[in-house]
Design a protein around this motif. Structure first.
Motif, short mmCIF file in Angstrom:
data_model
loop_
_atom_site.label_atom_id
_atom_site.label_comp_id
_atom_site.label_asym_id
_atom_site.label_seq_id
_atom_site.Cartn_x
_atom_site.Cartn_y
_atom_site.Cartn_z
N TRP A 1 -1.82 -8.03 6.84
CA TRP A 1 -2.83 -9.07 6.69
C TRP A 1 -2.60 -10.22 7.65
O TRP A 1 -3.52 -10.93 7.99
CB TRP A 1 -2.80 -9.55 5.24
CG TRP A 1 -4.00 -10.32 4.82
CD1 TRP A 1 -5.26 -9.84 4.69
CD2 TRP A 1 -4.05 -11.69 4.45
NE1 TRP A 1 -6.09 -10.82 4.26
CE2 TRP A 1 -5.37 -11.97 4.09
CE3 TRP A 1 -3.10 -12.70 4.36
CZ2 TRP A 1 -5.78 -13.23 3.68
CZ3 TRP A 1 -3.51 -13.95 3.94
CH2 TRP A 1 -4.84 -14.20 3.60
N THR A 2 -1.38 -10.45 8.05
CA THR A 2 -1.06 -11.59 8.90
C THR A 2 -0.41 -11.12 10.19
O THR A 2 -0.13 -9.95 10.36
CB THR A 2 -0.06 -12.53 8.19
OG1 THR A 2 1.18 -11.85 8.08
CG2 THR A 2 -0.56 -12.96 6.84
N SER B 1 4.59 -10.86 1.19
CA SER B 1 3.74 -10.10 0.29
C SER B 1 4.33 -10.07 -1.12
O SER B 1 3.62 -10.29 -2.10
CB SER B 1 3.56 -8.67 0.82
OG SER B 1 2.79 -7.90 -0.05
N GLN C 1 6.59 -10.25 6.68
CA GLN C 1 5.38 -9.75 6.02
C GLN C 1 5.72 -9.15 4.66
O GLN C 1 5.07 -9.43 3.67
CB GLN C 1 4.70 -8.70 6.91
CG GLN C 1 3.52 -8.00 6.26
CD GLN C 1 2.35 -8.90 6.01
OE1 GLN C 1 2.09 -9.80 6.79
NE2 GLN C 1 1.64 -8.68 4.93
N GLU D 1 1.83 -18.84 4.53
CA GLU D 1 1.63 -18.01 5.73
C GLU D 1 1.82 -18.85 6.99
O GLU D 1 2.53 -18.46 7.92
CB GLU D 1 0.25 -17.37 5.72
CG GLU D 1 -0.02 -16.54 6.96
CD GLU D 1 -1.47 -16.09 7.08
OE1 GLU D 1 -1.75 -15.31 7.98
OE2 GLU D 1 -2.31 -16.56 6.28
N TYR E 1 -3.60 -5.20 -0.53
CA TYR E 1 -4.38 -6.31 0.00
C TYR E 1 -3.63 -7.02 1.14
O TYR E 1 -4.22 -7.34 2.17
CB TYR E 1 -4.69 -7.31 -1.13
CG TYR E 1 -5.37 -8.57 -0.66
CD1 TYR E 1 -6.65 -8.53 -0.14
CD2 TYR E 1 -4.72 -9.80 -0.76
CE1 TYR E 1 -7.28 -9.69 0.29
CE2 TYR E 1 -5.35 -10.96 -0.34
CZ TYR E 1 -6.62 -10.91 0.19
OH TYR E 1 -7.23 -12.06 0.60
N TYR E 2 -2.34 -7.24 0.98
CA TYR E 2 -1.57 -7.98 1.97
C TYR E 2 -1.02 -7.14 3.12
O TYR E 2 -0.47 -7.68 4.06
CB TYR E 2 -0.41 -8.73 1.29
CG TYR E 2 -0.86 -9.99 0.60
CD1 TYR E 2 -1.48 -11.01 1.31
CD2 TYR E 2 -0.67 -10.16 -0.76
CE1 TYR E 2 -1.91 -12.17 0.68
CE2 TYR E 2 -1.08 -11.32 -1.39
CZ TYR E 2 -1.69 -12.31 -0.68
OH TYR E 2 -2.10 -13.45 -1.29
N ILE F 1 -10.90 -7.61 -1.52
CA ILE F 1 -10.63 -6.90 -0.27
C ILE F 1 -11.90 -6.77 0.57
O ILE F 1 -11.87 -6.96 1.78
CB ILE F 1 -10.00 -5.53 -0.55
CG1 ILE F 1 -8.59 -5.71 -1.11
CG2 ILE F 1 -9.97 -4.66 0.70
CD1 ILE F 1 -7.97 -4.46 -1.68
#
Length: 183
Positions: free
Chosen positions: A127-128, A139, A135, A177, A123-124, A77
């Protein structure tokens, strides 16, 4: 103040004794076969000491593994250098492989998987640039995929270099992704 510090030391000792005793018992029995009475006898603490610290045996395992998994994920991270990250991960996996094997044999792997999932989800998070539904499912997909890859790698003797595994996971992460963003 001294009494509080003394009480904290006693609590920490009790937790350490219970943790050590539980892992000794897990060498011979599955988690569901172990009773609190047997554990506190082995640990040399009272039932009250157990229930003062834990609601069940699973809590001991969670408390033991949570900081270990969090520390490993913190390296990812906080984006330490690839060399440091891989060295720390290799050390973690070298130490953790035997514990993972035991968890699969003694029926408590689900606790480790839950902690892993919590860390991966963290963490995810955001994230995007995916919409929230994609999402969430991405994840879940990545979390289970990464856990499955690491699990297989550790249980099969860590034959491939960790760097190769790391590249594979990165490729899977990036391509899935990208595919979701293109749709």
């Amino acid at each position: 103040m001294a009494a509080t510090k003394h009480a904290q030391l006693i609590q920490k000792d009790s937790q350490d004794y219970l943790t050590e005793a539980l892992f000794q018992l897990l060498e011979k029995k599955s988690l569901e076969e172990i009773k609190v009475t047997e554990l506190v006898t082995r640990a040399g603490v009272s039932r009250m000491a157990f229930y003062r610290n834990y609601q069940g045996l699973e809590d001991i395992i969670r408390q033991y593994f949570a900081p270990k998994l969090s520390r490993m994920f913190d390296n990812v991270i906080f984006q330490k250098s690839a060399t440091i990250k891989l060295q720390d991960m290799q050390t973690f996996f070298d130490e953790f492989a035997a514990q993972l094997r035991l968890s699969t044999q003694r029926n408590y792997e689900y606790l480790i998987r839950d902690l892993f999932t919590e860390n991966m989800s963290h963490y995810y998070e955001n994230w995007t640039g995916l919409d929230p539904v994609k999402q969430r499912y991405w994840s879940v997909f990545m979390t289970n995929g990464v856990y499955g890859i690491w699990r297989e790698w550790m249980l099969s003797g860590q034959r491939e270099p960790l760097a190769n595994l790391h590249k594979l996971i990165k490729t899977l992460q990036d391509t899935t992704e990208l595919a979701l963003k293109q749709r």
